[in-house]
Write a protein that holds these residues in place. Structure first.
Motif, short mmCIF file in Angstrom:
data_model
loop_
_atom_site.label_atom_id
_atom_site.label_comp_id
_atom_site.label_asym_id
_atom_site.label_seq_id
_atom_site.Cartn_x
_atom_site.Cartn_y
_atom_site.Cartn_z
N ARG A 80 7.69 -79.84 88.88
CA ARG A 80 9.10 -80.26 88.86
C ARG A 80 10.00 -79.14 88.34
NH1 ARG A 80 9.81 -85.42 90.21
NH2 ARG A 80 8.13 -86.94 89.88
N MET A 81 9.54 -78.40 87.34
CA MET A 81 10.36 -77.34 86.75
C MET A 81 10.40 -76.08 87.61
SD MET A 81 9.72 -77.64 82.62
CE MET A 81 7.95 -77.42 82.71
N LEU A 82 9.25 -75.72 88.23
CA LEU A 82 9.19 -74.50 89.03
C LEU A 82 9.73 -74.70 90.44
CD1 LEU A 82 5.64 -73.27 87.95
CD2 LEU A 82 7.83 -72.30 87.27
N ARG A 83 9.70 -75.93 90.92
CA ARG A 83 10.21 -76.30 92.24
C ARG A 83 9.61 -75.44 93.36
NH1 ARG A 83 16.62 -77.05 91.99
NH2 ARG A 83 16.14 -78.20 93.91
N PRO A 84 8.30 -75.35 93.44
CA PRO A 84 7.67 -74.58 94.52
C PRO A 84 7.82 -75.31 95.86
CG PRO A 84 6.00 -75.80 93.32
CD PRO A 84 7.30 -76.01 92.58
N ARG A 85 7.81 -74.54 96.93
CA ARG A 85 7.81 -75.13 98.27
C ARG A 85 6.40 -75.24 98.81
NH1 ARG A 85 11.50 -78.16 99.11
NH2 ARG A 85 11.37 -77.91 101.37
N ARG A 86 5.54 -74.32 98.40
CA ARG A 86 4.14 -74.36 98.85
C ARG A 86 3.22 -74.20 97.65
NH1 ARG A 86 4.74 -70.27 103.67
NH2 ARG A 86 5.33 -71.64 105.40
N ILE A 87 2.22 -75.08 97.55
CA ILE A 87 1.23 -75.04 96.48
C ILE A 87 -0.15 -74.91 97.11
CG2 ILE A 87 0.19 -76.27 94.54
CD1 ILE A 87 2.80 -77.81 94.22
N LEU A 88 -0.99 -74.09 96.50
CA LEU A 88 -2.40 -74.00 96.88
C LEU A 88 -3.24 -74.48 95.71
CD1 LEU A 88 -4.72 -73.01 98.76
CD2 LEU A 88 -4.53 -70.79 97.61
N GLU A 89 -4.17 -75.37 95.99
CA GLU A 89 -5.13 -75.82 94.97
C GLU A 89 -6.53 -75.44 95.44
OE1 GLU A 89 -5.97 -79.75 92.37
OE2 GLU A 89 -6.03 -80.08 94.53
N ILE A 90 -7.27 -74.76 94.57
CA ILE A 90 -8.66 -74.40 94.87
C ILE A 90 -9.55 -75.31 94.03
CG2 ILE A 90 -10.40 -72.58 94.74
CD1 ILE A 90 -8.17 -70.54 95.11
N GLY A 91 -10.18 -76.28 94.69
CA GLY A 91 -11.01 -77.27 94.01
C GLY A 91 -10.31 -78.60 93.92
N THR A 92 -10.49 -79.44 94.91
CA THR A 92 -9.83 -80.75 94.98
C THR A 92 -10.51 -81.77 94.08
OG1 THR A 92 -9.43 -80.28 97.33
CG2 THR A 92 -8.96 -82.52 96.55
N PHE A 93 -11.84 -81.74 94.05
CA PHE A 93 -12.67 -82.77 93.45
C PHE A 93 -12.30 -84.11 94.09
CE2 PHE A 93 -14.27 -85.21 89.57
CZ PHE A 93 -15.59 -85.08 89.94
N THR A 94 -11.87 -85.12 93.33
CA THR A 94 -11.51 -86.39 93.96
C THR A 94 -10.01 -86.55 94.19
OG1 THR A 94 -11.52 -87.50 91.81
CG2 THR A 94 -13.56 -87.58 93.08
N GLY A 95 -9.22 -85.52 93.86
CA GLY A 95 -7.82 -85.53 94.24
C GLY A 95 -6.80 -85.86 93.18
N TYR A 96 -7.24 -86.03 91.92
CA TYR A 96 -6.30 -86.43 90.86
C TYR A 96 -5.23 -85.37 90.65
CZ TYR A 96 -4.82 -88.79 86.53
OH TYR A 96 -4.09 -89.46 85.57
N SER A 97 -5.62 -84.11 90.51
CA SER A 97 -4.64 -83.05 90.26
C SER A 97 -3.74 -82.83 91.46
CB SER A 97 -5.35 -81.74 89.87
OG SER A 97 -6.36 -81.42 90.80
N ALA A 98 -4.28 -82.95 92.67
CA ALA A 98 -3.46 -82.80 93.88
C ALA A 98 -2.38 -83.88 93.93
CB ALA A 98 -4.33 -82.87 95.13
N LEU A 99 -2.75 -85.12 93.64
CA LEU A 99 -1.77 -86.20 93.63
C LEU A 99 -0.73 -86.01 92.53
CD1 LEU A 99 -4.07 -89.28 94.32
CD2 LEU A 99 -2.22 -88.45 95.79
N VAL B 282 -14.95 -77.56 98.53
CA VAL B 282 -16.14 -77.07 99.20
C VAL B 282 -17.15 -78.19 99.45
CG1 VAL B 282 -17.43 -76.44 97.10
CG2 VAL B 282 -17.79 -75.15 99.23
N GLU B 283 -17.12 -79.25 98.63
CA GLU B 283 -18.09 -80.34 98.76
C GLU B 283 -17.59 -81.38 99.76
OE1 GLU B 283 -20.95 -80.12 97.49
OE2 GLU B 283 -20.69 -78.56 95.97
N ASP B 284 -18.19 -81.42 100.95
CA ASP B 284 -17.68 -82.31 101.98
C ASP B 284 -17.90 -83.79 101.67
OD1 ASP B 284 -20.43 -82.33 102.35
OD2 ASP B 284 -20.37 -81.68 104.43
N GLU B 285 -18.85 -84.11 100.77
CA GLU B 285 -19.08 -85.51 100.45
C GLU B 285 -17.94 -86.12 99.63
OE1 GLU B 285 -21.54 -83.22 97.29
OE2 GLU B 285 -20.99 -83.01 99.40
N LEU B 286 -17.06 -85.28 99.10
CA LEU B 286 -15.90 -85.79 98.35
C LEU B 286 -14.68 -86.02 99.24
CD1 LEU B 286 -16.15 -83.48 95.19
CD2 LEU B 286 -16.75 -85.91 95.33
#
Length: 216
Positions: free
Chosen positions: A54-73, A90-94
């Motif tokens: 919210r403070m940096l107001r980026p237009r594009r973000i890259l996340e390396i390591g989704t896991f189950t998606g908490y940080s992405a959300l 990298v783990e397709d089962e997630l």
């Protein structure tokens, strides 16, 4: 001392904006269905990531390591309309679990989930990112940094970023076994950042450590 720390942790939780219901459900689903659920970012770190976005107001973000998606959300919640977040796991089962929660979120349309190696996928996206959050394979942290900063002769991919787990349960200040590639890589990453004149950084002792990095 333990009682004071527990009381302080509860005080922080009680005086931080409450966790969204969908994120609370994802936390519970992760603990019930996934091995090593402690890898989840969690409420306080999630709120911090959202606040930074919210403070940096980026237009594009890259996340390396989704896991189950908490940080992405969490980051997507802080991302303005029209912004996009590319997250690589990298783990397709997630994939199914993470995508199911992205689909249910009002912010899910901002998220693009990619499955595979970040070292292959990120450069192939052909984008420059305003913000990167690294929480992938600890053994590859130095390689992620070189890739993002363009040290292999490619164009830099990032303006600012942060890396998680950089205190690695205190192992960074203990003798490191020759076979412990995870700790060796985290130590090398922290050294690379500290010695790189192109960036400035600060390490925050939140959970397992967060290294905030700004490209000058």
């Amino acid at each position: 001392m333990r009682q004071i720390m527990d009381a302080l942790e509860q005080y922080i939780l009680d005086h931080t904006s409450p966790e969204e219901e969908l994120l609370h459900e994802l936390d519970r689903a992760t603990n019930l269905r996934v091995v090593q659920p402690r890898m989840l970012s969690g409420h306080i770190q999630g709120r911090l990531l959202e606040m930074l976005v919210r403070m940096l107001r980026p237009r594009r973000i890259l996340e390396i390591g989704t896991f189950t998606g908490y940080s992405a959300l969490s980051m997507a919640a802080g991302l303005e309309e029209g912004g996009e977040l590319h997250t690589i796991e990298v783990e397709d089962e997630l994939e199914e679990l993470a995508q199911s929660f992205f689909d249910r979120s009002p912010h899910g349309a901002k998220i693009r989930l990619h499955i595979g190696s970040a070292l292959d996928i990120a450069p192939a996206l052909g984008m420059e990112f305003d913000l990167v959050f690294i929480d992938g394979d600890k053994r590859e942290y130095p390689d992620y940094y070189r890739m993002l900063m363009g040290d292999g002769g490619t164009e830099p991919l990032v303006h600012s970023g942060s890396a998680d787990n950089i205190l690695w349960s205190g192992k960074v200040v203990q003798p490191i076994a020759r076979s412990d590639r995870h700790t060796q890589a985290v130590v090398e990453f922290n050294r690379m950042v500290a010695e790189d004149p192109r960036v400035e950084n600060v390490i925050i002792p939140l959970r397992d450590g967060l290294n905030l990095i700004r490209v000058k």
